[in-house]
Enzyme design. Structure first.
Site, PDB file in Angstrom:
ATOM      1  N   TYR A  53      33.545   7.425  -5.261  1.00  0.00           N
ATOM      2  CA  TYR A  53      34.481   7.486  -4.157  1.00  0.00           C
ATOM      3  C   TYR A  53      35.821   8.256  -4.263  1.00  0.00           C
ATOM      4  O   TYR A  53      36.509   8.625  -3.381  1.00  0.00           O
ATOM      5  CB  TYR A  53      34.726   6.106  -3.724  1.00  0.00           C
ATOM      6  N   HIS A 111      26.028   2.031 -10.685  1.00  0.00           N
ATOM      7  CA  HIS A 111      25.918   2.556  -9.290  1.00  0.00           C
ATOM      8  C   HIS A 111      24.599   2.521  -8.677  1.00  0.00           C
ATOM      9  O   HIS A 111      23.990   2.179  -7.630  1.00  0.00           O
ATOM     10  CB  HIS A 111      26.719   3.692  -8.937  1.00  0.00           C
TER      11      HIS A 111
END
Ligand code: NAP
Length: 278
Positions: A53, A111
């Protein structure tokens, strides 16, 4: 020892996570610092970020500048899918810790699954980091049940799976698997990235209770025993209203109406590297 004054999930290991947290995907810079601080000010105690991110610096700054001690916050980050060798998990987690300006991450997730890496080695690295108190717990994200089985066979004690979950996506195979194994589900994109605001059935329930559509959907998710939801917002008004969803109690008819929207094909996030879903 955390002292949450709102609903949490507590698993047998003693690890506890608030049922409602804040997502931070696509918020960067001062907007990210300010919205994380706003969220904490409103009452949020769980913040979700990830290496990819590119906002761990800002999340770390917000945690430093906010009025709540670090130990009151449940901080989640995620190791990106290209960093899953044992060496890279350790190296990039150390880098995340630096960016987040903290000695430990409460929950570190893989992830996405990636078959180019040996899952045992990835899990071993996470277990080592936990042993060194750099992680409180670790888990996975975007793992369908076939991968949950694989990782379970590695005999490592991961605590959760963070997956897309909202009224349009039936995740019952994953929920059932996790519940059976004393693990929880973190619902990402819980508002279906805005789709719920245009739904006539959800609008009807919202108007019946005089609340907004986000509150209806978050109440529907959080009433489920093993589910945590992490809506993203960078607006104080939305953060506050999402937080207040915890006061809404849906009746059986409302729940049934939302349950009926569920479909195995309602997925919004399906990149080329995604595994074979349930
Ligand atoms: P989401 O939370 O379903 O939806 C976010 C959108 O809803 C934003 O446009 C936000 O705009 C809007 N919104 C939020 N509350 C609102 C309200 N009360 N009224 C009106 N609009 C509202 O989508 P998401 O960001 O995809 O998912 C949430 C979090 O899950 C992410 O931020 C990330 O932390 C995590 N995630 C994880 C993965 C993974 O692979 N593990 C993938 C996707 C997401 P405003 O900002 O204007 O409020």
């Amino acid at each position: 020892m955390k002292n949450y004054d709102h609903k949490t999930i507590k698993i047998n290991s003693g690890f506890e996570i608030p049922k409602l947290g804040m997502g931070t995907w696509q918020i960067k810079g001062s907007e990210c610092v300010n919205s994380v601080k706003e969220a904490i000010d409103i009452g949020y105690r769980a913040i979700d970020t990830a290496q990819v991110y590119e906002n761990e610096e800002e999340v770390g700054q917000a945690l430093k500048e906010c009025s709540v001690p670090r130990e009151e916050i449940c901080l989640t980050s995620k190791v990106w899918r290209d960093n899953l060798s044992k060496k890279e998990v350790i190296k990039t987690t150390e880098e995340s810790l630096k960016r987040l300006k903290t000695d430990y991450i409460d929950l570190m997730l893989i992830h996405w699954p990636n078959d180019d890496y040996d899952l045992s080695a990835t899990m071993e690295a996470l277990a080592e980091l936990k042993e060194e108190n750099k992680l409180k717990e670790f888990g996975v994200s975007n793992f369908p049940t076939s991968y949950l089985e694989k990782v379970q066979n590695k005999q490592t004690n991961f605590v959760c799976d963070q997956v897309e979950y909202h009224p349009y996506l039936d995740q019952s195979p994953v929920i059932n698997w996790l519940t059976k194994h004393d693990k929880f589900l973190i619902a990402y994109s819980p508002l279906a990235r805005g789709k719920v605001f245009k739904d006539e059935k959800i609008k009807k329930i919202a108007s019946k209770h005089q609340v907004d559509c986000a509150q209806v959907v978050l109440a529907w998710l959080c009433r489920q025993d093993s589910v945590v939801a992490i809506p993203k917002s960078s607006s104080r008004e939305h953060l506050k209203s999402n937080w207040e969803s915890q006061n809404l109690v849906l009746d059986d008819e409302d729940v049934q109406m939302i349950d009926d929207l569920q479909s195995p094909n309602g997925r919004l996030i399906d990149p080329e590297w995604a595994p074979q879903w349930d």
